[in-house]
Design a protein around this motif. Structure first.
Motif, PDB file in Angstrom:
ATOM      1  N   MET A 199       0.893  -1.192  -0.213  1.00 23.45           N
ATOM      2  CA  MET A 199      -0.217   0.246   0.138  1.00 23.45           C
ATOM      3  C   MET A 199       0.681   1.285  -0.029  1.00 23.45           C
ATOM      4  O   MET A 199       0.837   2.092  -0.885  1.00 23.45           O
ATOM      5  CB  MET A 199      -0.993   0.185   1.180  1.00 23.45           C
ATOM      6  CG  MET A 199      -1.845  -1.116   1.192  1.00 23.45           C
ATOM      7  SD  MET A 199      -3.238  -0.591  -0.165  1.00 23.45           S
ATOM      8  CE  MET A 199      -3.964   0.879   0.241  1.00 23.45           C
ATOM      9  N   VAL A 202       0.687   0.943  -4.046  1.00 23.63           N
ATOM     10  CA  VAL A 202      -0.538   1.683  -4.421  1.00 23.63           C
ATOM     11  C   VAL A 202      -0.383   3.482  -4.186  1.00 23.63           C
ATOM     12  O   VAL A 202      -0.797   4.139  -5.084  1.00 23.63           O
ATOM     13  CB  VAL A 202      -1.658   1.293  -3.405  1.00 23.63           C
ATOM     14  CG1 VAL A 202      -2.831   2.165  -3.354  1.00 23.63           C
ATOM     15  CG2 VAL A 202      -2.103  -0.178  -3.682  1.00 23.63           C
ATOM     16  N   LEU A 240      -3.868  -5.927  -3.043  1.00 23.35           N
ATOM     17  CA  LEU A 240      -3.905  -5.187  -3.954  1.00 23.35           C
ATOM     18  C   LEU A 240      -4.907  -5.191  -4.945  1.00 23.35           C
ATOM     19  O   LEU A 240      -5.598  -4.214  -5.699  1.00 23.35           O
ATOM     20  CB  LEU A 240      -2.425  -5.451  -4.909  1.00 23.35           C
ATOM     21  CG  LEU A 240      -1.274  -4.979  -4.352  1.00 23.35           C
ATOM     22  CD1 LEU A 240      -0.154  -5.642  -5.263  1.00 23.35           C
ATOM     23  CD2 LEU A 240      -1.002  -3.596  -4.337  1.00 23.35           C
ATOM     24  N   ALA A 281      -7.616  -2.981  -3.541  1.00 28.93           N
ATOM     25  CA  ALA A 281      -7.315  -1.635  -3.561  1.00 28.93           C
ATOM     26  C   ALA A 281      -7.449  -1.115  -5.123  1.00 28.93           C
ATOM     27  O   ALA A 281      -8.084  -0.115  -5.395  1.00 28.93           O
ATOM     28  CB  ALA A 281      -5.926  -1.225  -3.366  1.00 28.93           C
TER      29      ALA A 281
END
Length: 513
Positions: free
Chosen positions: A167, A171, A197, A200
């Motif tokens: 993250m 991300v 992932l 997200a």
């Protein structure tokens, strides 16, 4: 007698999986995740078995695409890129903001997936999610001047990242790249994090962001994700061997690149007396079992201070808390505040066990050798991925522990007598991302710190990768290509004036910000 622990109710992998199915049914199937390309969730790809490092139980593995399908995904991403680059900044900001709101809503589920997939303790898993959200919000609020006079790249950004920070590194980078006007491709790490992932990415795609998420072996997908002419930039986080191969490829192709690689980050101690400060910081240096690029696995200590160093260091390392991240005494207890849980897999734990044994056999002195008996575990659980802290004095030059980061809770100590020896030992790995010099004398720090080959050098305190405006890069072999952090991350994935030379470490120049 130690209390019997239980898995906290509601935190099982099955709980996290069912919640993921409910939140993003388009991206999850009964027992596996899908790949995301051409703006839709796609079946296909051979799903390999995967196991949680927490207790060895089965979890969802990545659906590995073949090279031909990956190439089709790259071409589809280029189509998305050509459309997205013309979307007004105001709309891009609105869509990224909506994505951040969705990530915030599902913060605890994202963190729970990280616990099971890569073994992060609850506190650190939440921090990984929060750093991604908070960091990207900083860019949303302030990106306009960063983009003045700049334009998106000619093709999408290809991201190949390690498993340890899905993250706050991966991300985070993807959302900033999209905010800057680029379509984004990400390869899910093979070792863990694919479900987090996937969730997200599902939340981002719902808000219209041009994201592609694929899985597969690096060797099979590298032709598409690194060499494809459609790719505008390659962003890589990982080891030196793979990074060097990618660096050679992108340099030959003249392609924009950001390659963050490992280095041996060192903590030097010279004419130092603040031992209470050292005792306080040692447990923090073991966060996530030192499975991070800015961990400090090497202490370089002035020989005359060694006894004082041990007096400060050993009580702290003996206080390290590790074990099952979701184990509690009573159902209503809060999740434990651990320094680390398991390593990424049992193979890594065995590798470190063998390296430590070999180093001791060749002359290293074990100053601390922890035991799994000191950990917090469920009755009868699989502990094959766990590794208790170890501290070695004088790792032999033939050992990998002498010159490379262990990526696990192993500290090594080297004793020195002169400033020249101090600098040589702190520069053992031909470049690092971070270093620290603990010395009482500001003039000594000012004189020696510029000679330490690390991008960031702290004065008696650890340095991190950084958030928001803080820049990040590496010296020597620890970094290739453009530096990032702050406005440099935006500059790295956009085009500026003709002849612009971005700060970074390139084959033909090294330019600091």
């Amino acid at each position: 007698m130690a209390p019997t622990l239980i898995l906290k109710p509601g935190t099982a992998w099955s709980d996290a999986w069912q919640r993921s199915l409910a939140v993003a049914p388009e991206a999850f199937r009964d027992d596996h995740v899908l790949n995301l390309w051409a703006a839709s969730w796609q079946s296909g790809g051979r799903t390999l078995p995967a196991y949680s490092p927490v207790d060895g139980s089965p979890i969802a593995g990545p659906p590995r695409l073949d090279a031909e399908t990956a190439q089709r995904a790259v071409r589809a991403s280029l189509d998305q890129h050509r459309a997205w680059r013309h979307i007004p900044l105001s709309e891009r900001r609105a869509r990224v903001s909506a994505t951040l709101d969705a990530l915030t809503e599902h913060r605890e589920l994202l963190a729970l997936l990280l616990v099971w997939e890569i073994g992060k303790p609850w506190r650190l898993a939440q921090a990984d999610v929060d750093r991604a959200i908070d960091g990207v919000r900083w860019y949303v609020d302030g990106v306009e001047p960063m983009l003045e006079g700049r334009s998106p790249l000619p093709g999408p950004v290809s991201n190949i990242a390690s498993w340890n920070y899905p993250m706050s590194v991966l991300v985070h980078a993807m959302l900033v790249q999209a905010l800057a006007g680029n379509a984004v491709i990400a390869k899910a790490p093979t070792d863990g994090g694919v479900a987090c992932l996937t969730l997200a990415a599902a939340l981002a795609v719902r808000e219209g962001l041009p994201i592609t998420l694929v899985s597969g072996s690096g060797g099979e997908l590298s032709e598409a994700l690194v060499r494809s002419p459609e790719i505008g930039c390659v962003s890589f986080v990982g080891g030196r061997d793979t990074g060097a191969r990618i660096a050679t490829t992108v340099a030959d192709l003249g392609k924009r690149h950001i390659l963050e690689q490992e280095g041996l980050n060192t903590w030097g101690i010279w004419n130092h007396t603040d031992w209470d400060a050292l005792t306080a910081v040692i447990p923090k240096l073991f966060d996530y079992g030192k499975q991070r690029c800015t961990a400090y696995p090497r202490f370089v200590v002035q020989r005359s201070l060694f006894a004082d160093f041990l007096g400060a260091y050993l009580p702290a390392v003996r206080s390290i808390r590790f074990g099952h991240p979701l184990a509690v005494e009573h159902p209503d207890d809060a999740l434990p505040d651990l320094d680390f849980g398991p390593l990424i897999n049992a193979a890594k734990a065995k590798e470190l066990t063998d390296q430590v044994a070999e180093a001791i056999d060749r002359g290293a002195v074990p100053l601390h050798h922890g035991s799994l008996d000191d950990g917090r575990f469920l009755p009868g659980q699989d502990t094959s991925a766990y590794f208790a802290p170890v501290t070695l004095l004088g790792p032999p030059p033939s050992s990998p522990l002498h010159h490379a980061e262990p990526f696990g809770p192993v500290d090594t100590i080297v004793l020195v007598d002169t400033e020249a020896e101090l600098l040589a030992a702190m520069n053992a790995s031909n470049g690092a991302l971070a270093a620290t010099l603990a010395t009482d004398d500001p003039e000594t720090y000012a004189r020696l710190s510029p000679q330490i080959r690390a991008f960031k050098v702290g004065h008696g305190r650890p340095r991190s990768r950084g958030d928001r405006e803080e820049l990040f890069g590496g010296f020597g072999s620890s970094w290739r290509g453009a530096f990032v952090g702050g406005e440099l991350l935006v500059k790295a994935v956009t085009n500026g004036p003709d002849g612009e030379r971005p700060p970074g470490n390139f084959p033909d120049y090294h330019l600091m910000p």
